[in-house]
Design a protein around this motif. Structure first.
Motif, PDB file in Angstrom:
ATOM      1  N   ASP A   1     -12.505 -12.445  -6.653  1.00  0.00           N
ATOM      2  CA  ASP A   1     -12.963 -12.966  -5.272  1.00  0.00           C
ATOM      3  C   ASP A   1     -15.015 -12.338  -5.023  1.00  0.00           C
ATOM      4  OD1 ASP A   1     -11.765 -10.950  -4.625  1.00  0.00           O
ATOM      5  OD2 ASP A   1     -11.588 -11.285  -2.777  1.00  0.00           O
ATOM      6  N   ILE A   2     -14.658 -11.020  -5.315  1.00  0.00           N
ATOM      7  CA  ILE A   2     -16.263 -10.487  -5.099  1.00  0.00           C
ATOM      8  C   ILE A   2     -17.198 -11.069  -6.089  1.00  0.00           C
ATOM      9  CG2 ILE A   2     -17.019  -8.418  -4.822  1.00  0.00           C
ATOM     10  CD1 ILE A   2     -14.901  -6.605  -4.082  1.00  0.00           C
ATOM     11  N   GLU A   3     -16.636 -11.028  -6.512  1.00  0.00           N
ATOM     12  CA  GLU A   3     -17.425 -11.692  -7.984  1.00  0.00           C
ATOM     13  C   GLU A   3     -18.181 -12.750  -7.856  1.00  0.00           C
ATOM     14  OE1 GLU A   3     -15.812 -11.188 -11.909  1.00  0.00           O
ATOM     15  OE2 GLU A   3     -15.552  -8.851 -11.347  1.00  0.00           O
ATOM     16  N   LEU A   4     -17.108 -13.636  -7.131  1.00  0.00           N
ATOM     17  CA  LEU A   4     -17.294 -15.724  -7.673  1.00  0.00           C
ATOM     18  C   LEU A   4     -18.517 -15.687  -5.813  1.00  0.00           C
ATOM     19  CD1 LEU A   4     -14.154 -16.870  -8.357  1.00  0.00           C
ATOM     20  CD2 LEU A   4     -16.325 -16.840  -9.332  1.00  0.00           C
ATOM     21  N   ASN A   5     -17.864 -15.259  -5.155  1.00  0.00           N
ATOM     22  CA  ASN A   5     -19.005 -15.022  -3.651  1.00  0.00           C
ATOM     23  C   ASN A   5     -20.356 -14.308  -3.716  1.00  0.00           C
ATOM     24  OD1 ASN A   5     -17.094 -15.736  -1.573  1.00  0.00           O
ATOM     25  ND2 ASN A   5     -15.955 -13.800  -2.159  1.00  0.00           N
ATOM     26  N   GLN A   6     -20.677 -13.684  -5.207  1.00  0.00           N
ATOM     27  CA  GLN A   6     -22.191 -13.571  -5.158  1.00  0.00           C
ATOM     28  C   GLN A   6     -22.240 -14.107  -6.127  1.00  0.00           C
ATOM     29  OE1 GLN A   6     -21.627 -10.003  -6.848  1.00  0.00           O
ATOM     30  NE2 GLN A   6     -21.066  -8.092  -5.720  1.00  0.00           N
ATOM     31  N   GLU A   7     -21.901 -14.677  -6.978  1.00  0.00           N
ATOM     32  CA  GLU A   7     -22.061 -15.965  -7.743  1.00  0.00           C
ATOM     33  C   GLU A   7     -22.376 -17.398  -6.486  1.00  0.00           C
ATOM     34  OE1 GLU A   7     -21.113 -18.975 -11.911  1.00  0.00           O
ATOM     35  OE2 GLU A   7     -20.165 -17.003 -11.095  1.00  0.00           O
ATOM     36  N   ARG A   8     -21.325 -17.714  -5.959  1.00  0.00           N
ATOM     37  CA  ARG A   8     -21.897 -18.677  -5.484  1.00  0.00           C
ATOM     38  C   ARG A   8     -23.315 -18.650  -4.453  1.00  0.00           C
ATOM     39  NH1 ARG A   8     -20.113 -19.591   0.292  1.00  0.00           N
ATOM     40  NH2 ARG A   8     -20.087 -21.976   0.881  1.00  0.00           N
ATOM     41  N   GLU A   9     -23.112 -17.457  -3.705  1.00  0.00           N
ATOM     42  CA  GLU A   9     -24.528 -17.340  -3.048  1.00  0.00           C
ATOM     43  C   GLU A   9     -25.886 -17.742  -3.412  1.00  0.00           C
ATOM     44  OE1 GLU A   9     -25.013 -16.804   0.237  1.00  0.00           O
ATOM     45  OE2 GLU A   9     -22.638 -16.942   0.037  1.00  0.00           O
ATOM     46  N   LYS A  10     -26.215 -16.946  -5.537  1.00  0.00           N
ATOM     47  CA  LYS A  10     -26.992 -16.719  -6.017  1.00  0.00           C
ATOM     48  C   LYS A  10     -26.956 -18.587  -6.132  1.00  0.00           C
ATOM     49  CE  LYS A  10     -28.280 -15.681 -10.591  1.00  0.00           C
ATOM     50  NZ  LYS A  10     -28.281 -13.906 -11.863  1.00  0.00           N
ATOM     51  N   LEU A  11     -26.753 -19.096  -6.849  1.00  0.00           N
ATOM     52  CA  LEU A  11     -25.821 -20.854  -7.235  1.00  0.00           C
ATOM     53  C   LEU A  11     -27.064 -21.697  -5.723  1.00  0.00           C
ATOM     54  CD1 LEU A  11     -22.992 -21.402  -8.677  1.00  0.00           C
ATOM     55  CD2 LEU A  11     -25.322 -21.489  -9.604  1.00  0.00           C
ATOM     56  N   LEU A  12     -25.924 -21.137  -4.720  1.00  0.00           N
ATOM     57  CA  LEU A  12     -26.836 -21.738  -3.415  1.00  0.00           C
ATOM     58  C   LEU A  12     -28.346 -21.808  -2.880  1.00  0.00           C
ATOM     59  CD1 LEU A  12     -23.228 -21.270  -0.530  1.00  0.00           C
ATOM     60  CD2 LEU A  12     -24.402 -23.379  -2.060  1.00  0.00           C
ATOM     61  N   ASN A  13     -28.632 -20.442  -3.447  1.00  0.00           N
ATOM     62  CA  ASN A  13     -30.297 -20.357  -2.977  1.00  0.00           C
ATOM     63  C   ASN A  13     -31.173 -19.799  -4.049  1.00  0.00           C
ATOM     64  OD1 ASN A  13     -30.124 -18.115  -0.335  1.00  0.00           O
ATOM     65  ND2 ASN A  13     -28.170 -18.277  -1.136  1.00  0.00           N
ATOM     66  N   HIS A  14     -30.701 -21.373  -4.742  1.00  0.00           N
ATOM     67  CA  HIS A  14     -31.175 -20.907  -6.724  1.00  0.00           C
ATOM     68  C   HIS A  14     -32.972 -21.414  -6.127  1.00  0.00           C
ATOM     69  CE1 HIS A  14     -33.041 -23.829  -9.637  1.00  0.00           C
ATOM     70  NE2 HIS A  14     -32.404 -22.536 -10.631  1.00  0.00           N
ATOM     71  N   LYS A  15     -32.533 -22.690  -5.117  1.00  0.00           N
ATOM     72  CA  LYS A  15     -34.808 -23.111  -5.155  1.00  0.00           C
ATOM     73  C   LYS A  15     -35.258 -21.856  -4.713  1.00  0.00           C
ATOM     74  CE  LYS A  15     -37.504 -26.388  -3.084  1.00  0.00           C
ATOM     75  NZ  LYS A  15     -38.295 -25.587  -2.590  1.00  0.00           N
ATOM     76  N   ASN A  16     -34.806 -20.376  -3.692  1.00  0.00           N
ATOM     77  CA  ASN A  16     -35.902 -20.044  -3.252  1.00  0.00           C
ATOM     78  C   ASN A  16     -35.883 -18.759  -3.934  1.00  0.00           C
ATOM     79  OD1 ASN A  16     -36.525 -18.162  -1.255  1.00  0.00           O
ATOM     80  ND2 ASN A  16     -35.165 -17.162  -1.370  1.00  0.00           N
ATOM     81  N   ILE A  17     -34.521 -18.579  -4.889  1.00  0.00           N
ATOM     82  CA  ILE A  17     -34.625 -17.722  -6.114  1.00  0.00           C
ATOM     83  C   ILE A  17     -36.049 -18.240  -7.161  1.00  0.00           C
ATOM     84  CG2 ILE A  17     -33.568 -17.029  -7.811  1.00  0.00           C
ATOM     85  CD1 ILE A  17     -31.177 -16.991  -6.492  1.00  0.00           C
TER      86      ILE A  17
END
Length: 554
Positions: A209-225
Motif C-alpha cells: 500500500d505504501i509503494e502504490l500510494n507513492q506511485e499514485r502521487e507520481k502519476l497524478l503529478n506527471h505534468k508538474n514533474i
C-alpha cells in the motif's frame, strides 16, 4: 556395597562414622537411641525429601556422606554417561541440609540435583521397612512389584509398549479435539475459512500500500514533474544559454594557466570535476525526459488496487502489513481448530495403526507378565516354606482392565493361608506377622534378581517370635550371603545370626543429647543378647543362652 557412612549434626547424632563389610550387620540399642535415625540419614543421603528439622540444634547444617563400591552396573553406567559423571569402582555420595531449607548433593564431588541423586540411589541401596508392608496392602502397587521380577528383555518389551501407548494417547487426543472443535466451533471455523479465503484472494505483499500510494502521487503529478525536469535540462544545456558550455569554457581557461600556480591548478581540477558531474546529470535528465510518458491505464490500475487494499485494510487492519499479521494469526487458529497441521485423515489412519500395534504389544506384555507371575508364585511358595508358612499358597491374579501405561490388565496378589481355603486378596487375609514374612519372602526372591548389593531391613521382624523369628533371621542372613544386609532388630535370634553388630546408645547431660555407636566384640554381644532375653537382671542362664545363640548363628 556400602563401605562407610559418615553422619554429622543429624538429629541427636553429633558425629558418627560406620564401616560396613559384606554379609549381615545389625544395628541394636535401646528405643530412641538413634537406630532409625541412621536409616533416616541414609535415606536422605540417597535422595529422600529433607527438612531443616533434621539439623542438630545449634548447628548450621547436617551432613551425610557415603562410600560405595560397585561392580558392573549397566543402569548406573547409563545414568552416569547421560549426566556427564565419571563412573569408577567406588562412588562417594555427599548431601548437606542447610538451615535455609536448601540441600546440596554431590556425586564424586560433582553437584547434582535431587532427581539424579534418587536415580543413582535406587540402584545402590534398597531400604525395606514398614512402608513396604503398606505397599503390599495397596493392590494398585502390585503390578510394579511384579514387574521388578522381570529381566532386561521384559523391560525392553514394557518400554516398547509404553512408547506406543504414549503416542497413541497423544494422537487420539488430537483426533478427539479436532472432532470436538469441528462440532462446537463450526461457526467460528466457517468465518475463519471465509476470512482466510478473502485475504488470500487479495494476494497482498508487505508494504504494497505504501509503494502504490507513492506511485499514485507520481502519476497524478506527471505534468508538474515533466515541466520541472524539462526546465532543469534547459537551464543546463540549450542553444541560447548553456550552463554546461560556460562551465566547460571556464575549465579550459583555468587549465591554460594552471602551470603557473598550484592554486590555479586546484581551481582547474575542481572546475573539471564539476563539469563532468554536470555533464553526467544532463545526460540522465535527457534520458528521463525521453521516456517520460503519462500512462493513464497504469493510474487506473493503481487506483483500483488501492481501492481493494482500502477495503481489506478497513476490514482487517490499519495497513497491509497489519492485515498480513492478522492473516497469520487466524491461520494458526484455523489449523488448531481443524487439525490442519496434520490432516484428520492422516491422524485417523495413524491412530488405527497405533491401535493395532498397541493391542499386539499389550498382549505380548500380558503374556510375559503371566510367565513372571508363575515364576514369582514358585519362588514365594519356597520362601514361605522356609518361614514356616508351608501351608500358605501365593497367587498372582490378573484381570482385564482399561489400557494404561502399565498395559491392559490389573494385577493383585492373593493368598490362601490354610489348606482348603479359597484364595483371597492380601488385604482381607494376612495378619501383621504374616505380612512381615510375606514381604520378606518377596524381598528375598527379588534380591536374587536385582543388581543391588545393599539391602536395609528396618524392624521387619516386629510381631514375631520363637521359631518364626529364627526363620526370619536365617532368611535375612541368607539374603546377605551374596551381598550386604543391614538390619535394625530387637530379636535375639536375628541379632545372634548377624556377622557384625553395632550398638547405638544415647547419652544425655543438662545441655545436650548425643547418640554414639560402636562395633561390639563377641563378649559384648553376649551381654547385649542376654539383656534382650532376661531384661536388666541378667542371669547366668541368659548369658549361657545368649552365648549358645551366637555360636549357633556362626
Amino acid at each position: 556395597m556400602l563401605l562407610e557412612i559418615s553422619i554429622k549434626n543429624f538429629a541427636i547424632i553429633e558425629a558418627i562414622s560406620l564401616n560396613f563389610e559384606k554379609g549381615m550387620t545389625v544395628l541394636t540399642g535401646e528405643t530412641g537411641a538413634g537406630k532409625s535415625i541412621i536409616i533416616d540419614a541414609m535415606n536422605m543421603m540417597l535422595g529422600s525429601r529433607a527438612t531443616v528439622d533434621v539439623i542438630r540444634h545449634g548447628s548450621n547444617k547436617a551432613e551425610i556422606e557415603g562410600l560405595f563400591s560397585i561392580e558392573n552396573s549397566r543402569a548406573l553406567q547409563a545414568i552416569f554417561e547421560e549426566q556427564g559423571l565419571e563412573l569408577s569402582d567406588e562412588i562417594i555420595i555427599r548431601r548437606e541440609i542447610l538451615q535455609n531449607g536448601r540441600s546440596i548433593s554431590r556425586i564424586n564431588g560433582q553437584m547434582v540435583n535431587l532427581s539424579i541423586l534418587r536415580q543413582v540411589g535406587q540402584h545402590l541401596v534398597d531400604i525395606h521397612g514398614q512402608h513396604d508392608q503398606e505397599e503390599l496392602m495397596r493392590p494398585q502397587l502390585h503390578i510394579a512389584m511384579l514387574d521388578e521380577f522381570g529381566d532386561d528383555e521384559f523391560f525392553a518389551l514394557k518400554e516398547d509398549y509404553q512408547v506406543c501407548f504414549d503416542r497413541y494417547r497423544r494422537i487420539r487426543k488430537q483426533v478427539l479435539e479436532v472432532q470436538k472443535n469441528q462440532q462446537e466451533h463450526r461457526a467460528r471455523i466457517e468465518m475463519l475459512e471465509f476470512q482466510i479465503a478473502e485475504i488470500e484472494a487479495a494476494e497482498l505483499r508487505f508494504g504494497e500500500d505504501i509503494e502504490l500510494n507513492q506511485e499514485r502521487e507520481k502519476l497524478l503529478n506527471h505534468k508538474n514533474i515533466a515541466d520541472t525536469l524539462s526546465n532543469a535540462y534547459t537551464l543546463l544545456d540549450n542553444e541560447e544559454f548553456s550552463s554546461l558550455t560556460n562551465v566547460r569554457l571556464a575549465m579550459n581557461e583555468m587549465e591554460s594557466i594552471e602551470e603557473y600556480d598550484s592554486d590555479y591548478k586546484e581551481l582547474a581540477s575542481t572546475l573539471s570535476e564539476s563539469y563532468y558531474v554536470l555533464e553526467d546529470l544532463t545526460k540522465q535528465l535527457e534520458g528521463i525526459l525521453d521516456t517520460l510518458d503519462f500512462d493513464g491505464n497504469r493510474l487506473m490500475e493503481v487506483e483500483n488496487r488501492l481501492n481493494l487494499l482500502h477495503t481489506i485494510t478497513r476490514k482487517y487492519g490499519g495497513q497491509v502489513d497489519d492485515v498480513l499479521a492478522y492473516f497469520e494469526k487466524i491461520s494458526e487458529e484455523y489449523n488448531h481448530l481443524t487439525g490442519a497441521s496434520l490432516s484428520s485423515d492422516e491422524m485417523e489412519t495413524e491412530l488405527k495403526s497405533l491401535e493395532k500395534q498397541l493391542i499386539q504389544l499389550a498382549s505380548q506384555l500380558a503374556s510375559a507378565r503371566h510367565k513372571l507371575g508363575l515364576a514369582l508364585e514358585d519362588e514365594i511358595k519356597q520362601e514361605l516354606q522356609d518361614l514356616y508358612m508351608e501351608k500358605a499358597q501365593f497367587k498372582v491374579c490378573f484381570n482385564k482392565g482399561k489400557f494404561s501405561r502399565e498395559g491392559n490388565e490389573t494385577v493383585e496378589f492373593y493368598i490362601s493361608t490354610n489348606p482348603g481355603e479359597d484364595f483371597k486378596p492380601l488385604v482381607k487375609v494376612a495378619s501383621g506377622g504374616e505380612l512381615s514374612r510375606l514381604m520378606l519372602a518377596i524381598k528375598s526372591a527379588f534380591s536374587r534378581k536385582e543388581g543391588k548389593t545393599s539391602i536395609v531391613f528396618d524392624e521387619v521382624d516386629t510381631g514375631v517370635s520363637g521359631r518364626v523369628a529364627q526363620a526370619i533371621a536365617q532368611k535375612i542372613h541368607k539374603i546377605g550371603t551374596n551381598g550386604q544386609v543391614l538390619a535394625i532388630s530387637h530379636l535375639p535370634q536375628v541379632i545372634a545370626i548377624a556377622d557384625y553388630q553395632f550398638f547405638i546408645e544415647k547419652r544425655s547431660d543438662e545441655n545436650s543429647t548425643v547418640s554414639t555407636v560402636r562395633l561390639l566384640k563377641f563378649d559384648e554381644r553376649v551381654d547385649e543378647i542376654a539383656k534382650m532375653l532376661a531384661g536388666q537382671n541378667v542371669t547366668d542362664a541368659a548369658i549361657s543362652q545368649a552365648r549358645e545363640l551366637l555360636k549357633d548363628g556362626k
